[in-house]
Design a protein around this motif. Structure first.
Motif, PDB file in Angstrom:
ATOM      1  N   LEU A 136       0.822  -1.212   0.000  1.00  0.00           N
ATOM      2  CA  LEU A 136       0.000   0.000   0.000  1.00  0.00           C
ATOM      3  C   LEU A 136       0.857   1.264   0.000  1.00  0.00           C
ATOM      4  O   LEU A 136       0.371   2.341  -0.328  1.00  0.00           O
ATOM      5  CB  LEU A 136      -0.940   0.000   1.205  1.00  0.00           C
ATOM      6  N   ARG A 137       2.139   1.119   0.360  1.00  0.00           N
ATOM      7  CA  ARG A 137       3.067   2.258   0.351  1.00  0.00           C
ATOM      8  C   ARG A 137       4.069   2.167  -0.794  1.00  0.00           C
ATOM      9  O   ARG A 137       5.032   2.933  -0.841  1.00  0.00           O
ATOM     10  CB  ARG A 137       3.803   2.344   1.680  1.00  0.00           C
ATOM     11  N   GLY A 138       3.866   1.193  -1.682  1.00  0.00           N
ATOM     12  CA  GLY A 138       4.701   1.102  -2.869  1.00  0.00           C
ATOM     13  C   GLY A 138       6.019   0.369  -2.691  1.00  0.00           C
ATOM     14  O   GLY A 138       6.899   0.482  -3.535  1.00  0.00           O
ATOM     15  N   CYS A 139       6.171  -0.405  -1.631  1.00  0.00           N
ATOM     16  CA  CYS A 139       7.381  -1.201  -1.434  1.00  0.00           C
ATOM     17  C   CYS A 139       6.965  -2.673  -1.446  1.00  0.00           C
ATOM     18  O   CYS A 139       6.329  -3.154  -0.506  1.00  0.00           O
ATOM     19  CB  CYS A 139       8.072  -0.828  -0.123  1.00  0.00           C
ATOM     20  N   TYR A 140       7.319  -3.390  -2.513  1.00  0.00           N
ATOM     21  CA  TYR A 140       6.720  -4.680  -2.815  1.00  0.00           C
ATOM     22  C   TYR A 140       7.568  -5.907  -2.512  1.00  0.00           C
ATOM     23  O   TYR A 140       7.020  -6.988  -2.345  1.00  0.00           O
ATOM     24  CB  TYR A 140       6.328  -4.726  -4.293  1.00  0.00           C
ATOM     25  N   GLY A 141       8.861  -5.779  -2.481  1.00  0.00           N
ATOM     26  CA  GLY A 141       9.656  -6.981  -2.282  1.00  0.00           C
ATOM     27  C   GLY A 141      11.125  -6.693  -2.221  1.00  0.00           C
ATOM     28  O   GLY A 141      11.558  -5.542  -2.241  1.00  0.00           O
ATOM     29  N   SER A 161      12.243   2.881  15.692  1.00  0.00           N
ATOM     30  CA  SER A 161      13.128   4.045  15.817  1.00  0.00           C
ATOM     31  C   SER A 161      13.256   4.806  14.499  1.00  0.00           C
ATOM     32  O   SER A 161      13.695   5.951  14.488  1.00  0.00           O
ATOM     33  CB  SER A 161      14.492   3.637  16.353  1.00  0.00           C
ATOM     34  N   LEU A 162      12.883   4.166  13.414  1.00  0.00           N
ATOM     35  CA  LEU A 162      12.906   4.839  12.111  1.00  0.00           C
ATOM     36  C   LEU A 162      11.652   5.698  11.906  1.00  0.00           C
ATOM     37  O   LEU A 162      11.466   6.272  10.838  1.00  0.00           O
ATOM     38  CB  LEU A 162      12.974   3.808  10.987  1.00  0.00           C
ATOM     39  N   ASN A 163      10.805   5.733  12.940  1.00  0.00           N
ATOM     40  CA  ASN A 163       9.531   6.473  12.885  1.00  0.00           C
ATOM     41  C   ASN A 163       8.590   5.907  11.842  1.00  0.00           C
ATOM     42  O   ASN A 163       7.781   6.625  11.258  1.00  0.00           O
ATOM     43  CB  ASN A 163       9.761   7.969  12.621  1.00  0.00           C
ATOM     44  N   PHE A 164       8.713   4.632  11.581  1.00  0.00           N
ATOM     45  CA  PHE A 164       7.775   3.964  10.670  1.00  0.00           C
ATOM     46  C   PHE A 164       6.564   3.559  11.461  1.00  0.00           C
ATOM     47  O   PHE A 164       6.671   2.883  12.489  1.00  0.00           O
ATOM     48  CB  PHE A 164       8.424   2.739  10.015  1.00  0.00           C
ATOM     49  N   LYS A 165       5.404   3.956  11.052  1.00  0.00           N
ATOM     50  CA  LYS A 165       4.160   3.657  11.759  1.00  0.00           C
ATOM     51  C   LYS A 165       3.534   2.405  11.185  1.00  0.00           C
ATOM     52  O   LYS A 165       3.297   2.297   9.997  1.00  0.00           O
ATOM     53  CB  LYS A 165       3.164   4.821  11.645  1.00  0.00           C
TER      54      LYS A 165
END
Length: 164
Positions: free
Chosen positions: A92-97, A159-163
């Motif tokens: 959904l965020r465009g990062c597939y593999g 810590s990377l602020n990834f939600k």
């Protein structure tokens, strides 16, 4: 029918089996035999499943993960067990593999229920030998150490602020 369709129904069926599995993951193989020259499979995984960091040496094999749904972090480690790269896969965020070269220490951390990856690696299937299991990561049988280890990996990702 000659085409095996990967659709929501197949993902849901495989995910349902993963949720019932003590390991919280389930494969759906597309290769006919473990000896096939290319192994292809769906791997449905739930948060809490532990995929001990490992590498593929002797025989050397690259590994490809394509995330069909959910969120999964791919972690790359150095020989001492330090995370050197991390990527959160999320279609959904465009990062597939991602493609992991042979001999590279790697692991996955499942971040969302219902996550399913399509995995491809050279066959024939061979169980990982002890030298391919990360000596700095706890064995599957040590439940408390595994929980602490997975918590520490999750905190590094947070810590990377990834939600999630």
């Amino acid at each position: 029918m000659n085409i095996r369709i990967i659709d929501r129904q197949l993902l849901d069926e495989t995910t349902g089996k993963a949720k019932l599995s003590p390991r919280l993951r389930m494969n759906c193989n597309f290769h006919r035999e473990l000896a096939d020259p290319v192994n292809r499979l769906l791997n449905a995984m739930e948060p809490g499943t532990y995929l001990r960091p490992h590498r593929h040496c002797n025989p050397d094999r690259d590994e490809i993960f394509l995330l069909l749904r959910g969120q999964v972090a791919i972690l790359i480690f150095d020989d001492a067990g330090n995370v050197t790269e991390q990527t959160v896969l999320d279609p959904l965020r465009g990062c597939y593999g991602g493609e992991i070269p042979a001999g590279v220490w790697h692991g996955l951390l499942v971040l969302e229920s219902g996550s399913v990856v399509y995995e491809v690696k050279q066959g024939p299937y061979a169980p990982l030998s002890p030298e391919n299991m990360a000596p700095w990561a706890p064995p599957v049988e040590d439940g408390e150490a595994v929980r602490r280890y997975m918590d520490s990996l999750r905190k590094q990702i947070e810590s990377l602020n990834f939600k999630f």
